[in-house]
Design a protein around this motif. Structure first.
Motif, PDB file in Angstrom:
ATOM      1  N   TYR A  38       0.739  -1.155   0.155  1.00 17.65           N
ATOM      2  CA  TYR A  38       0.364   0.070   0.063  1.00 17.65           C
ATOM      3  C   TYR A  38       0.620   1.392   0.147  1.00 17.65           C
ATOM      4  O   TYR A  38       0.154   2.521  -0.007  1.00 17.65           O
ATOM      5  CB  TYR A  38      -0.651  -0.214   1.082  1.00 17.65           C
ATOM      6  CG  TYR A  38      -1.861  -1.153   1.235  1.00 17.65           C
ATOM      7  CD1 TYR A  38      -2.913  -1.672   0.457  1.00 17.65           C
ATOM      8  CD2 TYR A  38      -2.525  -1.288   2.064  1.00 17.65           C
ATOM      9  CE1 TYR A  38      -3.570  -2.747  -0.192  1.00 17.65           C
ATOM     10  CE2 TYR A  38      -3.426  -1.631   2.474  1.00 17.65           C
ATOM     11  CZ  TYR A  38      -4.261  -3.266   1.684  1.00 17.65           C
ATOM     12  OH  TYR A  38      -4.664  -4.279   1.491  1.00 17.65           O
ATOM     13  N   ASP A  40       2.047   3.107   2.778  1.00 20.41           N
ATOM     14  CA  ASP A  40       1.765   3.503   3.920  1.00 20.41           C
ATOM     15  C   ASP A  40       2.700   3.411   5.034  1.00 20.41           C
ATOM     16  O   ASP A  40       1.916   4.032   5.936  1.00 20.41           O
ATOM     17  CB  ASP A  40       0.046   2.819   4.326  1.00 20.41           C
ATOM     18  CG  ASP A  40      -0.580   2.334   3.639  1.00 20.41           C
ATOM     19  OD1 ASP A  40      -1.110   3.467   2.867  1.00 20.41           O
ATOM     20  OD2 ASP A  40      -1.928   2.168   3.856  1.00 20.41           O
ATOM     21  N   THR A  41       3.493   2.498   4.959  1.00 15.22           N
ATOM     22  CA  THR A  41       4.434   2.742   6.929  1.00 15.22           C
ATOM     23  C   THR A  41       5.692   2.937   6.160  1.00 15.22           C
ATOM     24  O   THR A  41       6.030   3.107   4.352  1.00 15.22           O
ATOM     25  CB  THR A  41       3.982   1.817   7.162  1.00 15.22           C
ATOM     26  OG1 THR A  41       5.258   0.162   5.739  1.00 15.22           O
ATOM     27  CG2 THR A  41       2.765   1.084   7.386  1.00 15.22           C
ATOM     28  N   ASP A  46       6.779  -2.225   1.895  1.00 20.70           N
ATOM     29  CA  ASP A  46       6.109  -1.224   1.491  1.00 20.70           C
ATOM     30  C   ASP A  46       6.530  -0.634   0.774  1.00 20.70           C
ATOM     31  O   ASP A  46       6.204   1.003   1.352  1.00 20.70           O
ATOM     32  CB  ASP A  46       5.291  -1.484   2.656  1.00 20.70           C
ATOM     33  CG  ASP A  46       3.867  -0.700   2.831  1.00 20.70           C
ATOM     34  OD1 ASP A  46       3.293  -0.985   1.980  1.00 20.70           O
ATOM     35  OD2 ASP A  46       3.216   0.423   3.868  1.00 20.70           O
ATOM     36  N   SER A  68      -5.847   0.720   0.705  1.00 21.13           N
ATOM     37  CA  SER A  68      -6.232   1.354   2.186  1.00 21.13           C
ATOM     38  C   SER A  68      -7.046   2.800   1.730  1.00 21.13           C
ATOM     39  O   SER A  68      -6.481   2.861   0.575  1.00 21.13           O
ATOM     40  CB  SER A  68      -4.914   2.088   3.492  1.00 21.13           C
ATOM     41  OG  SER A  68      -3.985   2.463   2.583  1.00 21.13           O
ATOM     42  N   ARG A  70      -5.540   5.974   1.795  1.00 24.52           N
ATOM     43  CA  ARG A  70      -4.309   6.788   1.927  1.00 24.52           C
ATOM     44  C   ARG A  70      -3.597   6.258   0.400  1.00 24.52           C
ATOM     45  O   ARG A  70      -3.625   6.727  -0.432  1.00 24.52           O
ATOM     46  CB  ARG A  70      -3.736   6.615   3.126  1.00 24.52           C
ATOM     47  CG  ARG A  70      -2.234   7.608   2.030  1.00 24.52           C
ATOM     48  CD  ARG A  70      -0.850   6.952   3.339  1.00 24.52           C
ATOM     49  NE  ARG A  70      -1.838   7.768   4.907  1.00 24.52           N
ATOM     50  CZ  ARG A  70      -0.651   7.201   6.236  1.00 24.52           C
ATOM     51  NH1 ARG A  70      -0.101   7.172   5.878  1.00 24.52           N
ATOM     52  NH2 ARG A  70      -0.901   7.736   6.854  1.00 24.52           N
ATOM     53  N   MET A  71      -4.138   4.914  -0.097  1.00 26.79           N
ATOM     54  CA  MET A  71      -3.597   4.404  -1.076  1.00 26.79           C
ATOM     55  C   MET A  71      -3.696   4.953  -2.534  1.00 26.79           C
ATOM     56  O   MET A  71      -4.057   4.983  -3.374  1.00 26.79           O
ATOM     57  CB  MET A  71      -3.053   2.619  -0.876  1.00 26.79           C
ATOM     58  CG  MET A  71      -2.873   2.211  -2.414  1.00 26.79           C
ATOM     59  SD  MET A  71      -2.872   0.595  -2.435  1.00 26.79           S
ATOM     60  CE  MET A  71      -4.641   0.109  -3.571  1.00 26.79           C
TER      61      MET A  71
END
Length: 254
Positions: A38, A40-41, A46, A68, A70-71
């Motif tokens: 994603y 995200d981190t 990731d 997600s 956000r993605m």
């Protein structure tokens, strides 16, 4: 010719980067079902693999992709630019969250968005029908004509209640946690089985270009579909191969 890392009568798993492996396979699929990083981190693995959307676009006209919010706010434009249109989304409701932030709502869900290319009428789709919590099975039911302001008119109808209802857009399924082979593994029962049933006909082919633990391949095989997977990390390709080499279980026992 790229040799599969694992293969049986219904499944083939390849080791490598999907952007490099796919052109050598010359395949087509009825459904792409995949779970990309994603982004995200700050974890090293990731990272959104730029170009994977372009790699799968010529191969299928229907795709479920996990992600997600956000993605999707960041990446949805890449799919639209490649000719994909979004039809709807499903929310996976986990039994327990995986986040540790104390300044946000506890995250116990993930999104799976369905995308398609070409005319909607030509895209295979079959919403699973699941047992209803409350029903009048066997009883003849009359539905009056009604009008919902934002959705239009619903005509009157009479039907015999079979005890089943269309699957809801929120799918509750237990997280894998300690049973997981891969840190982002998705459950077969209650989640992957329904996405596959919706987008791929029995006997068709499911493609997962981020195969991870092999859960999508396993779910496809158990439900009477063929499956092709690609995984870049040999640790997980090996784990997926061990999983797939075991005797498949019925979905209700998985």
């Amino acid at each position: 010719m790229t040799a599969p890392y694992y293969a049986d009568d219904q499944v083939a798993l390849y080791l490598g980067d999907c952007r490099e492996v796919l052109p050598a396979l010359g395949l087509t699929a009825d459904l792409v079902l995949t779970d990309p990083p994603y982004g995200d981190t700050a974890l090293a693995w990731d990272r959104w693999p730029v170009g994977w959307v372009a790699a799968v676009t010529p191969l299928a006209r229907s795709m479920w992709c996990f992600g997600s919010m956000r993605m999707w706010l960041t990446r949805a434009g890449e799919l639209e630019a490649a000719g994909w249109q979004m039809s709807h989304d499903v929310v996976w409701e986990k039994h327990n969250g995986s986040g540790f932030a104390a300044d946000r709502f506890r995250r116990v869900h993930e999104h799976a968005l369905h995308w398609y290319r070409g005319p909607w009428r030509e895209v295979h789709r079959e919403v699973p029908r699941l047992p209803a919590q409350y029903s009048a099975k066997g009883r003849t039911v009359s539905q009056r004509q009604s009008r919902t302001p934002h959705a239009g008119e619903i005509g009157a109808a009479t039907y015999i209640d079979d005890g089943l209802r269309l699957a809801r857009s929120v799918l509750p399924a237990r997280s894998m946690h300690r049973a997981a082979i891969h840190p982002t593994e998705k459950p077969v029962t209650g989640l992957l089985e329904h996405l596959i049933a919706y987008g791929c006909p029995v006997g068709g082919t499911v493609l997962d270009v981020f195969a991870g633990s092999g859960s999508t391949l396993d779910a496809a095989r158990q439900s009477g579909r063929r499956a092709i997977g690609i995984e870049a990390d040999e640790r997980y390709a090996e784990a997926a191969a061990r999983r797939l080499s075991a005797a498949p279980l019925p979905l209700d026992a998985a």
